[in-house]
Design a protein around this motif. Sequence first.
Motif, PDB file in Angstrom:
ATOM      1  N   ALA A  63       1.002  -1.246   0.067  1.00 43.89           N
ATOM      2  CA  ALA A  63      -0.008   0.051   0.204  1.00 43.89           C
ATOM      3  C   ALA A  63       0.829   1.301  -0.035  1.00 43.89           C
ATOM      4  O   ALA A  63       0.634   2.088  -0.670  1.00 43.89           O
ATOM      5  N   ALA A  64       1.991   1.167   0.694  1.00 44.79           N
ATOM      6  CA  ALA A  64       2.643   2.423   0.771  1.00 44.79           C
ATOM      7  C   ALA A  64       3.471   2.550  -0.585  1.00 44.79           C
ATOM      8  O   ALA A  64       3.599   3.806  -0.872  1.00 44.79           O
ATOM      9  N   ALA A  65       3.962   1.549  -1.254  1.00 48.05           N
ATOM     10  CA  ALA A  65       4.678   1.828  -2.299  1.00 48.05           C
ATOM     11  C   ALA A  65       3.564   2.210  -3.527  1.00 48.05           C
ATOM     12  O   ALA A  65       4.034   3.281  -4.357  1.00 48.05           O
ATOM     13  N   ALA A  66       2.426   1.897  -3.400  1.00 45.86           N
ATOM     14  CA  ALA A  66       1.446   2.369  -4.387  1.00 45.86           C
ATOM     15  C   ALA A  66       0.869   3.704  -4.216  1.00 45.86           C
ATOM     16  O   ALA A  66       0.327   4.496  -5.107  1.00 45.86           O
ATOM     17  N   ALA A  67       0.672   4.162  -2.797  1.00 49.17           N
ATOM     18  CA  ALA A  67      -0.232   5.281  -2.526  1.00 49.17           C
ATOM     19  C   ALA A  67       0.820   6.658  -3.207  1.00 49.17           C
ATOM     20  O   ALA A  67       2.254   6.655  -3.180  1.00 49.17           O
ATOM     21  N   ASP A  68      -0.042   7.483  -3.573  1.00 41.60           N
ATOM     22  CA  ASP A  68       0.800   8.869  -4.089  1.00 41.60           C
ATOM     23  C   ASP A  68       0.457   9.800  -3.055  1.00 41.60           C
ATOM     24  O   ASP A  68      -0.646  10.326  -2.729  1.00 41.60           O
ATOM     25  N   VAL A  69       1.530  10.017  -2.156  1.00 41.59           N
ATOM     26  CA  VAL A  69       1.353  10.976  -0.877  1.00 41.59           C
ATOM     27  C   VAL A  69       2.080  12.173  -1.402  1.00 41.59           C
ATOM     28  O   VAL A  69       3.248  12.177  -1.602  1.00 41.59           O
ATOM     29  N   ARG A  70       1.505  13.423  -1.328  1.00 42.93           N
ATOM     30  CA  ARG A  70       2.061  14.702  -1.611  1.00 42.93           C
ATOM     31  C   ARG A  70       1.749  15.742  -0.688  1.00 42.93           C
ATOM     32  O   ARG A  70       0.596  15.642   0.234  1.00 42.93           O
ATOM     33  N   LEU A  71       2.786  16.624  -0.518  1.00 45.51           N
ATOM     34  CA  LEU A  71       2.475  17.775   0.527  1.00 45.51           C
ATOM     35  C   LEU A  71       2.509  18.848  -0.451  1.00 45.51           C
ATOM     36  O   LEU A  71       3.534  18.914  -1.277  1.00 45.51           O
ATOM     37  N   VAL A  72       1.464  19.925  -0.235  1.00 44.55           N
ATOM     38  CA  VAL A  72       1.240  20.945  -1.072  1.00 44.55           C
ATOM     39  C   VAL A  72       1.131  22.184  -0.405  1.00 44.55           C
ATOM     40  O   VAL A  72       0.393  22.314   0.251  1.00 44.55           O
ATOM     41  N   LEU A  81      -2.087  15.556   0.284  1.00 48.21           N
ATOM     42  CA  LEU A  81      -3.077  14.765  -0.713  1.00 48.21           C
ATOM     43  C   LEU A  81      -2.569  13.292  -0.745  1.00 48.21           C
ATOM     44  O   LEU A  81      -1.435  13.074  -0.684  1.00 48.21           O
ATOM     45  N   LEU A  82      -3.642  12.514  -0.648  1.00 54.58           N
ATOM     46  CA  LEU A  82      -3.441  11.066  -0.710  1.00 54.58           C
ATOM     47  C   LEU A  82      -4.084  10.353  -1.957  1.00 54.58           C
ATOM     48  O   LEU A  82      -5.498  10.676  -1.959  1.00 54.58           O
ATOM     49  N   ASP A  83      -3.533  10.249  -3.009  1.00 52.06           N
ATOM     50  CA  ASP A  83      -3.904   9.569  -4.235  1.00 52.06           C
ATOM     51  C   ASP A  83      -4.918  10.691  -4.866  1.00 52.06           C
ATOM     52  O   ASP A  83      -6.008  10.403  -5.224  1.00 52.06           O
ATOM     53  N   GLY A  84      -4.405  11.892  -4.791  1.00 52.75           N
ATOM     54  CA  GLY A  84      -5.149  13.051  -5.315  1.00 52.75           C
ATOM     55  C   GLY A  84      -6.240  13.681  -4.115  1.00 52.75           C
ATOM     56  O   GLY A  84      -6.914  14.707  -4.811  1.00 52.75           O
ATOM     57  N   GLU A  85      -6.322  13.173  -3.031  1.00 56.10           N
ATOM     58  CA  GLU A  85      -7.689  13.696  -2.315  1.00 56.10           C
ATOM     59  C   GLU A  85      -7.170  14.400  -1.349  1.00 56.10           C
ATOM     60  O   GLU A  85      -6.008  13.853  -0.572  1.00 56.10           O
ATOM     61  N   ASP A  86      -7.753  15.484  -1.014  1.00 54.11           N
ATOM     62  CA  ASP A  86      -7.171  16.314   0.574  1.00 54.11           C
ATOM     63  C   ASP A  86      -7.666  15.380   1.690  1.00 54.11           C
ATOM     64  O   ASP A  86      -8.714  15.474   1.927  1.00 54.11           O
ATOM     65  N   VAL A  87      -6.358  14.895   2.302  1.00 53.99           N
ATOM     66  CA  VAL A  87      -6.773  14.315   3.536  1.00 53.99           C
ATOM     67  C   VAL A  87      -6.196  14.963   4.895  1.00 53.99           C
ATOM     68  O   VAL A  87      -5.908  14.318   5.832  1.00 53.99           O
ATOM     69  N   THR A  88      -6.010  16.298   4.520  1.00 57.28           N
ATOM     70  CA  THR A  88      -5.480  17.119   5.518  1.00 57.28           C
ATOM     71  C   THR A  88      -6.079  16.963   7.026  1.00 57.28           C
ATOM     72  O   THR A  88      -5.306  16.747   8.193  1.00 57.28           O
ATOM     73  N   ALA A  89      -7.522  16.848   7.031  1.00 56.89           N
ATOM     74  CA  ALA A  89      -8.152  16.661   8.278  1.00 56.89           C
ATOM     75  C   ALA A  89      -8.172  15.207   8.666  1.00 56.89           C
ATOM     76  O   ALA A  89      -8.079  14.987   9.713  1.00 56.89           O
TER      77      ALA A  89
END
Length: 230
Positions: A63-72, A81-89
């Motif tokens: 799951a970690a290898a596949a996840a697209d985790v970004r800090l914007v 952002l986790l796989d394009g979705e805002d998960v900040t909260a």
Amino acid sequence: MGCRKLTVAIDGPAGAGKSTVAREVARALGYLYVDSGAMYRAVALRCLLDGIDVRDEVAVSRAAAAADVRLVDGAAGVRVLLDGEDVTAAIRRADVGEAVPHVAKHPAVREALVRLQRQMSAGGGVVMDGRDIGTVVLPEADVKVFLTASPEERARRRYRELVARGDRVTYGEVLEAIQRRDRVDSSREHSPLVKAEDAVEIDTTGRSVGQVVDEILALCARKGGTVCST
Ligand code: DC
């Protein structure tokens, strides 16, 4: 004259004030703030959403290898952002907090996120906070700080934060959760929470955010770090 962009590593246990202090230091210097804990939380959230048992090393690593985790970095601060979705909260939820130390134990998870963290800090101009930044992620960081505070003070801070958010918790529960997390973070086999030999230890108990930030900015100034406004 160009500005010298430093890399600043801030480590320490949960509730020592790392994120508040790191964010303020980054703002003062015009640097990017990288919250490495948020990245581990994002992977933990991915596991919860996908029904993956956080103790299942193979599944969590996949799951970690596949996840697209970004800090914007945006007007409203840094968004996760986790796989394009805002998960900040969502990554601040209590169930994520419970799951994340188990996720962070797996070496393949750490490898994937450390690689990302190094990419983000290439070129400098970064303040990164976490548990292993000065020891493992950025051993060559220009400034290394290890923030501490007594467990009671850390629990008080976290309790105030949670209550302000509307969570129904007791101080005792928060203190217990902090002590439990400390045990897992300090005793894990891979990248346990330890102070880097060359880190400056700052005890934040009874000190204001401003005092601690000023102390770190002074360390940066000593390394020749200057404000980079462009
Ligand atoms: O700082 P935080 O509470 O958001 O961190 C969440 C979890 O992630 C915590 O259990 C420690 C772990 N973590 C880690 O292992 N390494 C890091 N560099 C940052 C966080």
